[in-house]
Scaffold this active site. Structure first.
Site, short mmCIF file in Angstrom:
data_model
loop_
_atom_site.label_atom_id
_atom_site.label_comp_id
_atom_site.label_asym_id
_atom_site.label_seq_id
_atom_site.Cartn_x
_atom_site.Cartn_y
_atom_site.Cartn_z
CG ASP A 90 -2.21 0.86 1.01
OD1 ASP A 90 -2.25 1.50 0.04
OD2 ASP A 90 -3.02 0.82 1.69
CG ASP A 125 -6.07 5.22 -2.84
OD1 ASP A 125 -4.98 4.30 -3.01
OD2 ASP A 125 -6.99 5.23 -2.17
N GLY A 192 -11.81 3.59 0.96
CA GLY A 192 -12.41 4.49 1.77
C GLY A 192 -13.51 3.94 2.31
CB CYS A 275 -12.10 -21.82 17.74
SG CYS A 275 -10.57 -21.73 16.59
CB CYS A 277 -7.51 -22.77 15.23
SG CYS A 277 -7.01 -21.89 16.61
CB CYS A 280 -8.91 -22.80 20.30
SG CYS A 280 -8.94 -21.05 19.76
N1 GUN Z 1 -6.46 0.78 3.05
C1 GUN Z 1 -7.62 0.91 3.65
N2 GUN Z 1 -8.38 1.91 2.89
C2 GUN Z 1 -7.55 2.30 1.74
C3 GUN Z 1 -7.71 3.06 0.74
O1 GUN Z 1 -9.02 3.48 0.54
N3 GUN Z 1 -6.80 3.24 0.13
C4 GUN Z 1 -5.56 2.63 0.15
N4 GUN Z 1 -4.65 3.04 -0.67
N5 GUN Z 1 -5.41 1.71 1.34
C5 GUN Z 1 -6.52 1.85 2.20
ZN ZN Z 2 -8.87 -20.90 17.71
#
Ligand code: GUN
Ligand code: ZN
Length: 459
Positions: A90, A125, A192, A275, A277, A280
């Site tokens: 990201d 973005d 978003g 759970c 797993c 757990c």
């Molecule tokens: N991580 C959580 N929401 C967003 C987003 O709207 N844009 C980006 N680039 N990363 C995110």
């Molecule tokens: Zn578990």
């Protein structure tokens, strides 16, 4: 750029697929656990042992810290993380949304992601918050689109994630998706939505995702950014989202929260671990409460990841079994606001019709929400548009499925059955899909057995 997305199976608008980038493969739907390159709660290698083929990390944070930046530039992001699977990065957009500013330009962060060898890198973005004034959303959207165009034109960029923004305005989401669809991307995320998910605004999540999906190319994967909520995953997959990322497994663990089929539970209130797993199975809640904070966080984070994996794998199987709608209904029932999201999807079921498999073995119907299922809508629409005149037939009401043998003294084409779920069923269609395979609350057991056929249902 060498990117391939292959769809192997589908149900509702969900896809079972395989994303291949630079020789690295990811089975979709996939959840990419978020790894903080500075202080990972679990190492990517540990995460991969829990059954995840990919992770997402933050190129902005890597770039900001000199020791991380140098190593990433010299050895690549996979070496830095000690993980040879699929690594998405990201861009710092989330930091932009949280703190209002970042110390990097779109061009710099896109080039940086190429240099460190991200399998998919994200543009910078602009995530606009929900319910922002329209003028601000339009302005932010222009910036996001400009950055997307800039990124694809650069001589150096990774396979790109071009994020759809547009806050809670469905028309702006559609517009943004339309414009981005003109540009080549490896992945089209919907961004978003974190504030919506945090506030359990599932109805709005459904609206913005459907709006974005309506204009995105169907042959590309769609990522729902910041969605690692087990309740939201089957619903989002049913709308056609393929990728998810979750920091919640670690964030929840740090505040002693445990993900479960009952929703998120506090460690202090657990009598037992619901759970099976390995975590757990080995521990009980008292053991974990007695651990020091570091170990406790690691143990809870590990369980949370197992739980997310269970949700993803269940969703994958539901696509193959043709039971994704049933799964989304049952998972969303856990919380009234999630159920409201499911009900919104049912109201908008017409938008999913075109993705529906042509036939399936059975269709479960429970209530008004099931009535909105795309399979039933498709039948009703086709009957209306294609079948022709039904007037003059004898309409039979109030009998249970299967219909055909019931009125033996008339030919099928002289009959129409009034059906609670399908509207009208012409006699000659009563043994064909989907008329013969609805499983409804007021079942006739004998009919049910016959409908199951020789193989029987799988559940
Ligand atoms: N991580 C959580 N929401 C967003 C987003 O709207 N844009 C980006 N680039 N990363 C995110
Ligand atoms: Zn578990």
């Amino acid at each position: 750029m060498n990117v391939a997305f292959e769809v192997k199976d589908r149900d509702v608008a969900g896809r079972l697929g395989r994303l291949e980038v630079n020789g690295r493969r990811l089975k979709t739907p996939a959840l990419l656990p978020v790894v903080n390159p500075n202080k990972p709660t679990l190492k990517p290698r540990e995460i991969s042992k829990l059954g995840f083929d990919g992770v997402i990390t933050n190129a902005y944070i890597i770039r900001k810290h000199e020791h991380l930046r140098e190593q990433a530039l010299e050895e690549g992001v996979h070496e830095l993380l000690g993980f040879d699977g699929f690594v998405m990065t990201d861009s710092g957009s989330f930091q932009l949304a949280e703190y209002g500013d970042v110390e990097v330009s779109n061009e710099e962060i896109v080039r940086f992601q190429a240099k460190i060898g991200s399998d998919v890198g994200t543009i910078l973005d602009v995530p606009t918050p929900p319910d922002a004034p329209r003028s601000r959303v339009e302005r932010d959207l222009e910036t996001t689109l400009k950055r997307a165009r800039e990124a694809v034109e650069l001589d150096e960029h990774p396979p790109l994630a071009l994020t759809v923004q547009g806050s809670t305005y469905e028309d702006l989401r559609r517009l943004c998706a339309e414009k981005l669809a003109e540009l080549p991307a490896a992945v089209y995320p919907v961004g978003g939505v974190v504030p919506l998910l945090e506030e359990y605004r599932f109805v709005d999540v459904v609206r913005v995702v459907l709006a974005a999906k309506s204009s995105l190319p169907p042959h590309r994967p769609v990522h729902l950014f910041g969605c690692g909520h087990p309740l939201a995953i089957p619903l989002a997959v049913a709308m056609g989202c393929d990728l998810f990322d979750s920091a919640s497994y670690a964030i929840y663990a740090r505040s002693d929260r445990y993900m479960s089929v009952l929703g998120t539970l506090k460690l202090e209130e657990l009598e037992t671990f619901p759970c099976s797993c390995p975590v757990c199975t080995r521990h009980d809640p008292d053991d974990v409460r007695e651990m020091g904070p570091r170990e406790r966080t690691r143990v809870l984070a590990t369980h949370n990841l197992y739980e997310l994996r269970r949700v993803i794998e269940t969703t994958r199987q539901a696509i193959v079994s043709g039971e994704l709608w049933e799964l989304a209904e049952s998972v969303c029932r856990v919380h009234p606001r999630a159920w409201a999201g499911m009900a919104e999807l049912a109201r908008r079921g017409g938008e999913l019709e075109r993705w529906c498999p042509a036939v399936k073995r059975s269709v479960f119907v429970c209530d008004e929400v099931s009535k909105g299922r795309p399979e039933l809508r498709l039948y009703r629409r086709r009957l209306r548009d294609r079948f022709g005149e039904l007037s003059g037939r004898k309409v039979v009401k109030g009998i249970s499925r299967p219909y055909a043998e019931i009125v033996e003294w008339l030919e099928p084409w002289e009959l129409a059955f009034a059906d609670e779920w399908l509207g009208v069923v012409p006699g000659e269609l009563s043994w064909s899909y989907p008329c013969h395979c609805l499983v409804e609350p007021s079942g006739d057991d004998e009919g049910e057995d016959r409908r199951r056929g020789e193989e029987g249902r799988r559940r």
